[in-house]
Design a protein around this motif. Structure first.
Motif, PDB file in Angstrom:
ATOM      1  N   GLY A  25       3.305   7.488   1.930  1.00  0.00           N
ATOM      2  CA  GLY A  25       3.854   7.631   0.583  1.00  0.00           C
ATOM      3  C   GLY A  25       3.800   6.270  -0.113  1.00  0.00           C
ATOM      4  O   GLY A  25       3.882   5.221   0.547  1.00  0.00           O
ATOM      5  N   GLY A  26       3.687   6.302  -1.435  1.00  0.00           N
ATOM      6  CA  GLY A  26       3.478   5.059  -2.187  1.00  0.00           C
ATOM      7  C   GLY A  26       4.573   4.017  -2.037  1.00  0.00           C
ATOM      8  O   GLY A  26       4.352   2.827  -2.239  1.00  0.00           O
ATOM      9  N   GLY A  27       5.795   4.464  -1.671  1.00  0.00           N
ATOM     10  CA  GLY A  27       6.899   3.513  -1.561  1.00  0.00           C
ATOM     11  C   GLY A  27       7.057   2.916  -0.165  1.00  0.00           C
ATOM     12  O   GLY A  27       7.797   1.940   0.018  1.00  0.00           O
ATOM     13  N   LEU A  28       6.351   3.473   0.804  1.00  0.00           N
ATOM     14  CA  LEU A  28       6.583   3.081   2.207  1.00  0.00           C
ATOM     15  C   LEU A  28       6.350   1.590   2.427  1.00  0.00           C
ATOM     16  O   LEU A  28       7.153   0.894   3.059  1.00  0.00           O
ATOM     17  CB  LEU A  28       5.658   3.895   3.129  1.00  0.00           C
ATOM     18  CG  LEU A  28       5.858   3.622   4.616  1.00  0.00           C
ATOM     19  CD1 LEU A  28       6.949   4.519   5.185  1.00  0.00           C
ATOM     20  CD2 LEU A  28       4.579   3.829   5.402  1.00  0.00           C
ATOM     21  N   VAL A  29       5.269   1.097   1.884  1.00  0.00           N
ATOM     22  CA  VAL A  29       4.866  -0.282   2.159  1.00  0.00           C
ATOM     23  C   VAL A  29       5.760  -1.298   1.439  1.00  0.00           C
ATOM     24  O   VAL A  29       5.702  -2.492   1.718  1.00  0.00           O
ATOM     25  CB  VAL A  29       3.368  -0.451   1.794  1.00  0.00           C
ATOM     26  CG1 VAL A  29       3.192  -0.583   0.301  1.00  0.00           C
ATOM     27  CG2 VAL A  29       2.732  -1.600   2.529  1.00  0.00           C
ATOM     28  N   MET A  30       6.603  -0.813   0.531  1.00  0.00           N
ATOM     29  CA  MET A  30       7.460  -1.740  -0.206  1.00  0.00           C
ATOM     30  C   MET A  30       8.592  -2.283   0.660  1.00  0.00           C
ATOM     31  O   MET A  30       9.228  -3.266   0.306  1.00  0.00           O
ATOM     32  CB  MET A  30       8.039  -1.060  -1.458  1.00  0.00           C
ATOM     33  CG  MET A  30       6.986  -0.578  -2.439  1.00  0.00           C
ATOM     34  SD  MET A  30       5.777  -1.857  -2.869  1.00  0.00           S
ATOM     35  CE  MET A  30       6.824  -3.022  -3.733  1.00  0.00           C
ATOM     36  N   ARG A  31       8.869  -1.662   1.779  1.00  0.00           N
ATOM     37  CA  ARG A  31       9.928  -2.161   2.674  1.00  0.00           C
ATOM     38  C   ARG A  31       9.315  -3.001   3.776  1.00  0.00           C
ATOM     39  O   ARG A  31       8.381  -2.559   4.463  1.00  0.00           O
ATOM     40  CB  ARG A  31      10.686  -0.988   3.283  1.00  0.00           C
ATOM     41  CG  ARG A  31      11.304  -0.145   2.189  1.00  0.00           C
ATOM     42  CD  ARG A  31      12.532   0.566   2.628  1.00  0.00           C
ATOM     43  NE  ARG A  31      13.297   0.929   1.438  1.00  0.00           N
ATOM     44  CZ  ARG A  31      14.447   1.574   1.447  1.00  0.00           C
ATOM     45  NH1 ARG A  31      14.973   1.931   2.589  1.00  0.00           N
ATOM     46  NH2 ARG A  31      15.071   1.855   0.329  1.00  0.00           N
ATOM     47  N   HIS A  82       2.928  -2.075 -11.914  1.00  0.00           N
ATOM     48  CA  HIS A  82       3.063  -3.535 -12.079  1.00  0.00           C
ATOM     49  C   HIS A  82       4.041  -4.125 -11.064  1.00  0.00           C
ATOM     50  O   HIS A  82       3.854  -5.233 -10.585  1.00  0.00           O
ATOM     51  CB  HIS A  82       3.470  -3.877 -13.513  1.00  0.00           C
ATOM     52  CG  HIS A  82       2.373  -3.552 -14.495  1.00  0.00           C
ATOM     53  ND1 HIS A  82       1.117  -4.113 -14.415  1.00  0.00           N
ATOM     54  CD2 HIS A  82       2.317  -2.689 -15.535  1.00  0.00           C
ATOM     55  CE1 HIS A  82       0.345  -3.628 -15.374  1.00  0.00           C
ATOM     56  NE2 HIS A  82       1.057  -2.755 -16.065  1.00  0.00           N
ATOM     57  N   GLU A  83       5.058  -3.358 -10.730  1.00  0.00           N
ATOM     58  CA  GLU A  83       6.040  -3.837  -9.750  1.00  0.00           C
ATOM     59  C   GLU A  83       5.419  -3.949  -8.344  1.00  0.00           C
ATOM     60  O   GLU A  83       5.767  -4.826  -7.567  1.00  0.00           O
ATOM     61  CB  GLU A  83       7.218  -2.850  -9.712  1.00  0.00           C
ATOM     62  CG  GLU A  83       8.345  -3.239  -8.784  1.00  0.00           C
ATOM     63  CD  GLU A  83       9.471  -2.206  -8.865  1.00  0.00           C
ATOM     64  OE1 GLU A  83      10.311  -2.321  -9.775  1.00  0.00           O
ATOM     65  OE2 GLU A  83       9.488  -1.276  -8.025  1.00  0.00           O
ATOM     66  N   ARG A  84       4.492  -3.051  -8.035  1.00  0.00           N
ATOM     67  CA  ARG A  84       4.028  -2.925  -6.650  1.00  0.00           C
ATOM     68  C   ARG A  84       2.658  -3.512  -6.343  1.00  0.00           C
ATOM     69  O   ARG A  84       2.371  -3.789  -5.172  1.00  0.00           O
ATOM     70  CB  ARG A  84       3.977  -1.439  -6.272  1.00  0.00           C
ATOM     71  CG  ARG A  84       5.336  -0.801  -6.184  1.00  0.00           C
ATOM     72  CD  ARG A  84       5.157   0.689  -5.906  1.00  0.00           C
ATOM     73  NE  ARG A  84       6.435   1.328  -5.606  1.00  0.00           N
ATOM     74  CZ  ARG A  84       6.540   2.618  -5.304  1.00  0.00           C
ATOM     75  NH1 ARG A  84       5.463   3.374  -5.256  1.00  0.00           N
ATOM     76  NH2 ARG A  84       7.723   3.130  -5.035  1.00  0.00           N
ATOM     77  N   ILE A  85       1.818  -3.655  -7.356  1.00  0.00           N
ATOM     78  CA  ILE A  85       0.402  -3.895  -7.051  1.00  0.00           C
ATOM     79  C   ILE A  85       0.186  -5.169  -6.220  1.00  0.00           C
ATOM     80  O   ILE A  85      -0.639  -5.191  -5.306  1.00  0.00           O
ATOM     81  CB  ILE A  85      -0.472  -3.860  -8.341  1.00  0.00           C
ATOM     82  CG1 ILE A  85      -1.952  -3.839  -7.984  1.00  0.00           C
ATOM     83  CG2 ILE A  85      -0.137  -4.986  -9.300  1.00  0.00           C
ATOM     84  CD1 ILE A  85      -2.429  -2.615  -7.281  1.00  0.00           C
ATOM     85  N   ASP A  86       0.953  -6.230  -6.503  1.00  0.00           N
ATOM     86  CA  ASP A  86       0.753  -7.468  -5.728  1.00  0.00           C
ATOM     87  C   ASP A  86       1.143  -7.262  -4.265  1.00  0.00           C
ATOM     88  O   ASP A  86       0.484  -7.783  -3.365  1.00  0.00           O
ATOM     89  CB  ASP A  86       1.576  -8.619  -6.319  1.00  0.00           C
ATOM     90  CG  ASP A  86       1.020  -9.072  -7.652  1.00  0.00           C
ATOM     91  OD1 ASP A  86      -0.137  -8.718  -7.965  1.00  0.00           O
ATOM     92  OD2 ASP A  86       1.750  -9.762  -8.393  1.00  0.00           O
ATOM     93  N   THR A  87       2.214  -6.526  -4.042  1.00  0.00           N
ATOM     94  CA  THR A  87       2.638  -6.254  -2.658  1.00  0.00           C
ATOM     95  C   THR A  87       1.573  -5.442  -1.931  1.00  0.00           C
ATOM     96  O   THR A  87       1.235  -5.718  -0.777  1.00  0.00           O
ATOM     97  CB  THR A  87       3.985  -5.495  -2.650  1.00  0.00           C
ATOM     98  OG1 THR A  87       4.918  -6.246  -3.404  1.00  0.00           O
ATOM     99  CG2 THR A  87       4.503  -5.278  -1.239  1.00  0.00           C
ATOM    100  N   TYR A  88       1.048  -4.424  -2.600  1.00  0.00           N
ATOM    101  CA  TYR A  88      -0.017  -3.619  -1.979  1.00  0.00           C
ATOM    102  C   TYR A  88      -1.194  -4.523  -1.602  1.00  0.00           C
ATOM    103  O   TYR A  88      -1.735  -4.439  -0.501  1.00  0.00           O
ATOM    104  CB  TYR A  88      -0.538  -2.552  -2.944  1.00  0.00           C
ATOM    105  CG  TYR A  88       0.386  -1.386  -3.258  1.00  0.00           C
ATOM    106  CD1 TYR A  88       1.227  -0.823  -2.302  1.00  0.00           C
ATOM    107  CD2 TYR A  88       0.364  -0.799  -4.527  1.00  0.00           C
ATOM    108  CE1 TYR A  88       2.028   0.274  -2.613  1.00  0.00           C
ATOM    109  CE2 TYR A  88       1.157   0.298  -4.843  1.00  0.00           C
ATOM    110  CZ  TYR A  88       1.995   0.826  -3.881  1.00  0.00           C
ATOM    111  OH  TYR A  88       2.774   1.915  -4.190  1.00  0.00           O
ATOM    112  N   ARG A  89      -1.602  -5.351  -2.554  1.00  0.00           N
ATOM    113  CA  ARG A  89      -2.815  -6.167  -2.304  1.00  0.00           C
ATOM    114  C   ARG A  89      -2.557  -7.224  -1.234  1.00  0.00           C
ATOM    115  O   ARG A  89      -3.433  -7.496  -0.403  1.00  0.00           O
ATOM    116  CB  ARG A  89      -3.309  -6.793  -3.607  1.00  0.00           C
ATOM    117  CG  ARG A  89      -3.918  -5.737  -4.516  1.00  0.00           C
ATOM    118  CD  ARG A  89      -4.554  -6.277  -5.767  1.00  0.00           C
ATOM    119  NE  ARG A  89      -5.117  -5.168  -6.542  1.00  0.00           N
ATOM    120  CZ  ARG A  89      -5.240  -5.141  -7.860  1.00  0.00           C
ATOM    121  NH1 ARG A  89      -4.857  -6.177  -8.581  1.00  0.00           N
ATOM    122  NH2 ARG A  89      -5.754  -4.092  -8.464  1.00  0.00           N
ATOM    123  N   ASP A  90      -1.373  -7.816  -1.227  1.00  0.00           N
ATOM    124  CA  ASP A  90      -1.053  -8.815  -0.193  1.00  0.00           C
ATOM    125  C   ASP A  90      -1.016  -8.175   1.196  1.00  0.00           C
ATOM    126  O   ASP A  90      -1.383  -8.801   2.181  1.00  0.00           O
ATOM    127  CB  ASP A  90       0.320  -9.448  -0.460  1.00  0.00           C
ATOM    128  CG  ASP A  90       0.272 -10.417  -1.619  1.00  0.00           C
ATOM    129  OD1 ASP A  90      -0.852 -10.738  -2.073  1.00  0.00           O
ATOM    130  OD2 ASP A  90       1.345 -10.843  -2.083  1.00  0.00           O
TER     131      ASP A  90
END
Ligand code: S3P
Length: 171
Positions: free
Chosen positions: A80-86, A134-142
């Protein structure tokens, strides 16, 4: 056939599930869709789970399910799109496999995303898709070890993902 898991990460509407399901079939890889597994485990749709138990409970179930999946055979896993945010989830994924970002331009996500099945987005609409991007894209790419530039049609995405997997995992 796989020695480690391959976790597809990225925005809602980027193509993680549709491409993951199709390409796992074409390459005969075991496949897991995290949202489907959580739905089976808790009963009901993701929207119903959010309504009944709240987002925090969904996020806890997501981490538990991720741990469970890492104990199973190495698979192609749509997250899910939010999983990687943690951070905890990123650590679990890094320890157990490779993170592959399905990177789709915001304009294309906005033009074809289905909002009704996505509780975080359904109420607020496309403005929320843009904000989350915009909130997530840098985290995804990193976080990503590999990136699929999914900037064309579904069929382009299917062949692009197949090529990327064949090149990197000698399939
Ligand atoms: C979420 C994305 C959804 C689902 C839940 C939360 C998010 O999955 O896990 O609605 O926070 O981005 P998709 O990325 O498959 O839409």
């Amino acid at each position: 056939m796989l020695s480690r898991h391959i976790f597809l990460i990225g925005m809602p509407g980027s193509g993680k599930s549709s491409l993951g399901r199709k390409v796992s079939n074409l390459l005969h890889l075991p496949y897991v869709d995290m949202d489907s597994r959580i739905q089976q485990a808790l009963g009901g749709t993701v929207t119903e789970i959010f309504e009944k138990y709240g987002e925090d409970a969904f996020r806890a179930a997501e981490t538990n399910m991720l741990i469970q999946v890492t104990r199973e055979q190495p698979s192609l896993v749509s997250t899910g799109g939010g999983l990687v945010m943690r951070e905890i989830n990123r650590r679990i994924m890094v320890s157990n496999g490779v993170l592959l970002l399905v990177d789709r331009p915001l304009e294309l996500i906005m033009s074809d995303i289905k909002l009704d099945r996505r509780p975080l987005l359904a109420a607020k609409g496309l403005d929320e898709v843009e904000r989350l991007y915009h909130e997530r894209i840098d985290t995804y790419r990193d976080a990503a070890d590999l990136v699929l530039n999914n900037n064309g049609s579904y069929y382009d995405g299917v062949s692009g993902l197949q090529k990327l997997l064949r090149m990197n995992f000698s399939l």
